[in-house]
Design a protein around this motif. Structure first.
Motif, PDB file in Angstrom:
ATOM      1  N   GLU A  16       5.736   3.287  10.619  1.00 13.75           N
ATOM      2  CA  GLU A  16       5.822   2.457   9.420  1.00 13.75           C
ATOM      3  C   GLU A  16       6.975   1.465   9.556  1.00 13.75           C
ATOM      4  O   GLU A  16       6.915   0.353   9.025  1.00 13.75           O
ATOM      5  CB  GLU A  16       6.020   3.329   8.182  1.00 13.75           C
ATOM      6  CG  GLU A  16       6.067   2.531   6.878  1.00 13.75           C
ATOM      7  CD  GLU A  16       6.420   3.377   5.659  1.00 13.75           C
ATOM      8  OE1 GLU A  16       6.865   2.787   4.654  1.00 13.75           O
ATOM      9  OE2 GLU A  16       6.260   4.615   5.719  1.00 13.75           O
ATOM     10  N   VAL A  24       2.344   6.084   7.488  1.00 17.43           N
ATOM     11  CA  VAL A  24       3.018   6.361   6.217  1.00 17.43           C
ATOM     12  C   VAL A  24       4.102   7.405   6.458  1.00 17.43           C
ATOM     13  O   VAL A  24       3.856   8.435   7.101  1.00 17.43           O
ATOM     14  CB  VAL A  24       2.028   6.876   5.148  1.00 17.43           C
ATOM     15  CG1 VAL A  24       2.767   7.217   3.853  1.00 17.43           C
ATOM     16  CG2 VAL A  24       0.936   5.840   4.878  1.00 17.43           C
ATOM     17  N   GLY A  62       6.666  10.438   1.546  1.00 11.06           N
ATOM     18  CA  GLY A  62       5.527   9.532   1.543  1.00 11.06           C
ATOM     19  C   GLY A  62       4.501   9.812   0.471  1.00 11.06           C
ATOM     20  O   GLY A  62       3.456   9.149   0.427  1.00 11.06           O
ATOM     21  N   ARG A  92       2.433   7.048  -1.461  1.00 10.80           N
ATOM     22  CA  ARG A  92       2.549   5.780  -0.738  1.00 10.80           C
ATOM     23  C   ARG A  92       1.254   5.480   0.019  1.00 10.80           C
ATOM     24  O   ARG A  92       0.545   6.385   0.458  1.00 10.80           O
ATOM     25  CB  ARG A  92       3.710   5.811   0.253  1.00 10.80           C
ATOM     26  CG  ARG A  92       5.080   5.905  -0.409  1.00 10.80           C
ATOM     27  CD  ARG A  92       6.183   5.615   0.603  1.00 10.80           C
ATOM     28  NE  ARG A  92       6.173   4.240   1.032  1.00 10.80           N
ATOM     29  CZ  ARG A  92       6.853   3.266   0.432  1.00 10.80           C
ATOM     30  NH1 ARG A  92       7.587   3.521  -0.638  1.00 10.80           N
ATOM     31  NH2 ARG A  92       6.806   2.026   0.906  1.00 10.80           N
ATOM     32  N   ALA A 100      -0.647   2.805   3.076  1.00  9.27           N
ATOM     33  CA  ALA A 100      -0.339   2.057   4.289  1.00  9.27           C
ATOM     34  C   ALA A 100       0.039   0.621   3.942  1.00  9.27           C
ATOM     35  O   ALA A 100      -0.538   0.017   3.026  1.00  9.27           O
ATOM     36  CB  ALA A 100      -1.546   2.062   5.223  1.00  9.27           C
TER      37      ALA A 100
END
Length: 273
Positions: free
Chosen positions: A24, A71, A259, A262, A264
């Motif tokens: 990420e 992620v 994450g 969250r 991408a």
């Protein structure tokens, strides 16, 4: 694996990156990159690699598209599961797959099972005709707390090299990149890299893919840092434990990940800005 000659070095036009916080790009907040085309809070080595691949493709008259499905906080099961499914649906000709780092932090990590999952994923990608780029962990010998995982990280690195050899994949040798052992390559959390660390990993990735980086000194360690006193070191360690270790332990105890919720940052293939 035999390195191709200069005239045979491959170019790619559809690159998809899958993984965790490393891919990420966490803590690579270079304002020139984040403010000019990065689709998230951070840029990172994969975004930087994509920029190089895009330039080479365009110089040869090819189009280029890039997606980043990584992620933060994700374990290997997610990387080789939902992320890989989405990646293959984008019909890439190059996939970088880096995962397992969050798994091997657990003392009871099953390294054989991790290797088997990773190998199955690599075989699945290679069956489409796409190339695969993996990465070894960085040697954690001098990392506080994380150095306890050095044995597991070493086995994971060896498994990655074996998988690559068996299936014709490329490997970023972070374990052997000694410049990354300098703490100036690492962010305040001591887990994620600074912009300079990510830049050097992108150069290592380019080399792993058979292209010579323009920066001839990318492997060269920085000049030694000025020494700090024992008191300064203790204060820095205390602040790090308070700001980063404590919250990480708390998330582990309540079963949460950094994450959670969250998405991408680049879920679809598209050109770089």
């Amino acid at each position: 694996m035999t390195e191709p000659s200069a005239g045979e070095r491959r170019l790619w036009s559809r690159y998809v990156a899958i993984g965790d916080s490393f891919t990420e790009g966490m803590c690579d907040d270079d304002p020139l990159l984040v403010g000019n085309g990065s689709h998230g809070e951070f840029a990172g080595w994969a975004d930087r690699l994509a920029a190089h691949l895009s330039e080479m493709a365009q110089d040869s008259g090819l189009g280029f598209g890039y997606a980043n499905l990584a992620v933060r906080g994700r374990k290997l099961a997610d990387v080789v599961g939902p992320q890989l499914d989405k990646a293959l649906a984008l019909e890439p000709d190059l996939v970088s797959i880096v995962g397992g780092g969050n798994d091997i932090l657990r003392p009871k990590a099953d390294l054989d099972a991790l290797a088997s999952r990773l190998e199955d994923a690599v075989k699945r990608i290679r069956a489409t005709g796409a190339d695969v780029l993996m990465a070894t962990p960085v040697d954690p010998a001098e990392a506080p707390l994380v150095k306890a995982t050095r044995g597991r990280a070493g086995v994971h690195a060896a498994n990655i090299w074996s998988i690559a050899r068996h299936h014709g994949a490329h490997v970023i040798d972070q374990w052997g990149l000694h410049a990354l052992r300098d703490w100036r390559m690492w962010a305040d959390d001591r887990i994620h890299m600074t912009s300079e660390g990510h830049r050097r990993v992108a150069m290592a990735a380019l080399q792993a893919l058979g292209h010579a980086p323009a920066d001839a000194d990318w492997e060269t360690p920085l000049e030694p840092a000025p020494p700090i006193s024992r008191r300064e070191a203790l204060q820095a360690n205390a602040q790090w434990a308070r700001e980063y270790v404590g919250p990480w332990v708390h998330r582990r105890l309540i079963g949460r990940s950094s994450g959670d919720l969250r998405q991408a940052k680049r879920p679809e293939i598209g050109p770089l800005d």
